[in-house]
Scaffold this motif. Sequence first.
Motif, PDB file in Angstrom:
ATOM      1  N   TYR A   1     -44.855 -66.996 -37.608  1.00 42.62           N
ATOM      2  CA  TYR A   1     -44.716 -65.534 -37.671  1.00 42.62           C
ATOM      3  C   TYR A   1     -45.736 -64.801 -38.038  1.00 42.62           C
ATOM      4  O   TYR A   1     -45.732 -63.458 -38.061  1.00 42.62           O
ATOM      5  N   MET A   2     -46.765 -65.416 -38.843  1.00 42.78           N
ATOM      6  CA  MET A   2     -47.664 -64.603 -39.519  1.00 42.78           C
ATOM      7  C   MET A   2     -48.590 -63.753 -38.214  1.00 42.78           C
ATOM      8  O   MET A   2     -48.983 -62.638 -38.940  1.00 42.78           O
ATOM      9  N   ASP A   3     -48.644 -64.149 -37.198  1.00 41.23           N
ATOM     10  CA  ASP A   3     -49.310 -63.251 -36.273  1.00 41.23           C
ATOM     11  C   ASP A   3     -48.728 -62.045 -35.868  1.00 41.23           C
ATOM     12  O   ASP A   3     -49.081 -61.136 -35.247  1.00 41.23           O
ATOM     13  N   LYS A   4     -47.326 -61.995 -36.261  1.00 42.78           N
ATOM     14  CA  LYS A   4     -46.515 -60.983 -35.726  1.00 42.78           C
ATOM     15  C   LYS A   4     -46.330 -60.101 -37.112  1.00 42.78           C
ATOM     16  O   LYS A   4     -45.467 -59.011 -36.896  1.00 42.78           O
ATOM     17  N   LEU A   5     -46.870 -60.432 -38.073  1.00 39.50           N
ATOM     18  CA  LEU A   5     -46.861 -59.498 -39.344  1.00 39.50           C
ATOM     19  C   LEU A   5     -46.924 -58.163 -39.171  1.00 39.50           C
ATOM     20  O   LEU A   5     -46.268 -57.270 -39.708  1.00 39.50           O
ATOM     21  N   PRO A   6     -47.880 -57.602 -38.435  1.00 38.06           N
ATOM     22  CA  PRO A   6     -48.233 -56.351 -38.326  1.00 38.06           C
ATOM     23  C   PRO A   6     -47.170 -55.396 -37.551  1.00 38.06           C
ATOM     24  O   PRO A   6     -46.939 -54.167 -37.554  1.00 38.06           O
TER      25      PRO A   6
ATOM     26  N   ALA B   1     -23.017 -57.211 -47.949  1.00 41.36           N
ATOM     27  CA  ALA B   1     -22.176 -57.217 -46.717  1.00 41.36           C
ATOM     28  C   ALA B   1     -22.723 -56.288 -45.859  1.00 41.36           C
ATOM     29  O   ALA B   1     -22.884 -56.391 -44.475  1.00 41.36           O
ATOM     30  N   ASP B   2     -22.842 -55.199 -46.428  1.00 41.53           N
ATOM     31  CA  ASP B   2     -23.589 -54.027 -45.531  1.00 41.53           C
ATOM     32  C   ASP B   2     -24.835 -54.483 -44.868  1.00 41.53           C
ATOM     33  O   ASP B   2     -25.233 -54.253 -43.677  1.00 41.53           O
ATOM     34  N   GLY B   3     -25.976 -55.120 -45.636  1.00 45.36           N
ATOM     35  CA  GLY B   3     -27.133 -55.513 -45.065  1.00 45.36           C
ATOM     36  C   GLY B   3     -26.761 -56.617 -43.980  1.00 45.36           C
ATOM     37  O   GLY B   3     -27.487 -56.746 -43.089  1.00 45.36           O
ATOM     38  N   VAL B   4     -25.858 -57.535 -44.145  1.00 46.66           N
ATOM     39  CA  VAL B   4     -25.614 -58.668 -43.340  1.00 46.66           C
ATOM     40  C   VAL B   4     -24.989 -58.153 -42.001  1.00 46.66           C
ATOM     41  O   VAL B   4     -25.464 -58.365 -40.847  1.00 46.66           O
ATOM     42  N   LYS B   5     -24.125 -56.873 -42.044  1.00 48.87           N
ATOM     43  CA  LYS B   5     -23.354 -56.557 -40.899  1.00 48.87           C
ATOM     44  C   LYS B   5     -24.801 -55.836 -40.100  1.00 48.87           C
ATOM     45  O   LYS B   5     -24.875 -55.973 -38.748  1.00 48.87           O
ATOM     46  N   VAL B   6     -25.396 -55.012 -40.845  1.00 46.75           N
ATOM     47  CA  VAL B   6     -26.454 -54.285 -39.975  1.00 46.75           C
ATOM     48  C   VAL B   6     -27.723 -55.375 -39.369  1.00 46.75           C
ATOM     49  O   VAL B   6     -27.943 -55.232 -38.342  1.00 46.75           O
ATOM     50  N   ALA B   7     -27.808 -56.466 -40.109  1.00 46.11           N
ATOM     51  CA  ALA B   7     -28.923 -57.334 -39.808  1.00 46.11           C
ATOM     52  C   ALA B   7     -28.459 -57.990 -38.433  1.00 46.11           C
ATOM     53  O   ALA B   7     -29.406 -58.375 -37.601  1.00 46.11           O
ATOM     54  N   ARG B   8     -27.148 -58.353 -38.402  1.00 38.37           N
ATOM     55  CA  ARG B   8     -26.588 -59.088 -37.311  1.00 38.37           C
ATOM     56  C   ARG B   8     -26.466 -58.251 -36.089  1.00 38.37           C
ATOM     57  O   ARG B   8     -26.854 -58.559 -35.059  1.00 38.37           O
ATOM     58  N   GLU B   9     -26.565 -56.918 -36.329  1.00 36.62           N
ATOM     59  CA  GLU B   9     -26.804 -56.117 -35.107  1.00 36.62           C
ATOM     60  C   GLU B   9     -28.131 -55.645 -34.761  1.00 36.62           C
ATOM     61  O   GLU B   9     -28.247 -55.073 -33.457  1.00 36.62           O
ATOM     62  N   LEU B  10     -29.117 -56.009 -35.430  1.00 40.09           N
ATOM     63  CA  LEU B  10     -30.554 -55.673 -35.094  1.00 40.09           C
ATOM     64  C   LEU B  10     -30.866 -56.362 -33.969  1.00 40.09           C
ATOM     65  O   LEU B  10     -30.688 -57.682 -33.660  1.00 40.09           O
ATOM     66  N   ASP B  11     -32.100 -55.992 -33.046  1.00 39.94           N
ATOM     67  CA  ASP B  11     -32.638 -56.888 -32.095  1.00 39.94           C
ATOM     68  C   ASP B  11     -34.126 -57.175 -32.926  1.00 39.94           C
ATOM     69  O   ASP B  11     -34.936 -56.448 -32.879  1.00 39.94           O
ATOM     70  N   SER B  12     -33.932 -58.338 -33.552  1.00 38.97           N
ATOM     71  CA  SER B  12     -35.294 -58.747 -34.197  1.00 38.97           C
ATOM     72  C   SER B  12     -36.348 -59.508 -33.166  1.00 38.97           C
ATOM     73  O   SER B  12     -37.347 -59.910 -33.637  1.00 38.97           O
ATOM     74  N   GLY B  13     -36.061 -59.258 -31.946  1.00 36.73           N
ATOM     75  CA  GLY B  13     -37.149 -59.965 -31.007  1.00 36.73           C
ATOM     76  C   GLY B  13     -37.323 -61.579 -31.464  1.00 36.73           C
ATOM     77  O   GLY B  13     -38.328 -62.150 -31.059  1.00 36.73           O
ATOM     78  N   GLY B  14     -36.376 -62.266 -31.722  1.00 36.31           N
ATOM     79  CA  GLY B  14     -36.447 -63.382 -32.090  1.00 36.31           C
ATOM     80  C   GLY B  14     -36.664 -64.037 -33.640  1.00 36.31           C
ATOM     81  O   GLY B  14     -37.044 -65.042 -33.845  1.00 36.31           O
ATOM     82  N   LEU B  15     -37.374 -62.956 -34.222  1.00 35.90           N
ATOM     83  CA  LEU B  15     -37.849 -62.967 -35.548  1.00 35.90           C
ATOM     84  C   LEU B  15     -36.636 -63.226 -36.538  1.00 35.90           C
ATOM     85  O   LEU B  15     -35.780 -62.782 -36.546  1.00 35.90           O
ATOM     86  N   PRO B  16     -36.913 -64.035 -37.794  1.00 40.96           N
ATOM     87  CA  PRO B  16     -35.938 -64.276 -38.754  1.00 40.96           C
ATOM     88  C   PRO B  16     -35.795 -62.748 -39.561  1.00 40.96           C
ATOM     89  O   PRO B  16     -36.594 -62.137 -39.522  1.00 40.96           O
ATOM     90  N   VAL B  17     -34.535 -62.641 -39.927  1.00 40.25           N
ATOM     91  CA  VAL B  17     -34.121 -61.375 -40.496  1.00 40.25           C
ATOM     92  C   VAL B  17     -33.646 -61.837 -41.929  1.00 40.25           C
ATOM     93  O   VAL B  17     -32.998 -62.610 -42.227  1.00 40.25           O
ATOM     94  N   VAL B  18     -34.248 -61.186 -42.976  1.00 36.55           N
ATOM     95  CA  VAL B  18     -33.827 -61.730 -44.319  1.00 36.55           C
ATOM     96  C   VAL B  18     -32.886 -60.501 -45.121  1.00 36.55           C
ATOM     97  O   VAL B  18     -33.490 -59.444 -44.869  1.00 36.55           O
TER      98      VAL B  18
END
Length: 119
Positions: free
Chosen positions: A5-10, A44-61
């Motif tokens: 993922y480092m090349d996608k950092l920007p 729980a708010d953060g998890v709910k929103v994270a689950r709805e994100l389109d992260s482009g296949g990147l991990p979400v923390v």
Amino acid sequence: NGTPYMDKLPTFAFASGRSNHADRIATIRDVWERYGVMIDTHTADGVKVARELDSGGLPVVVLETAQPVKFSETIQEALGCDPERPAELEGIETLPQRVEVMAPDVEAVKAFIVGRVSD
């Protein structure tokens, strides 16, 4: 460094979303049922929103923001049980409280902190 993922950092960013009480209850229940992990309402708010994100296949923390015991009523509503209180918080309500009233002055706050650190 070996991470894919480092090349996608920007392109990394912050994102926001919405969550209400019903969402929190549902997310707390789901995380408990799926993973056996009790989370607080803000997490729980953060998890709910994270689950709805389109992260482009990147991990979400999502970082835990508080102890579930801080929100006992909501945990009771979501899971039907009381959260465990960490041992270091036992009896915290009976401990002395210390309050310092200060002017909203940056230099005074800095001096106060420096004075406390050196104690």
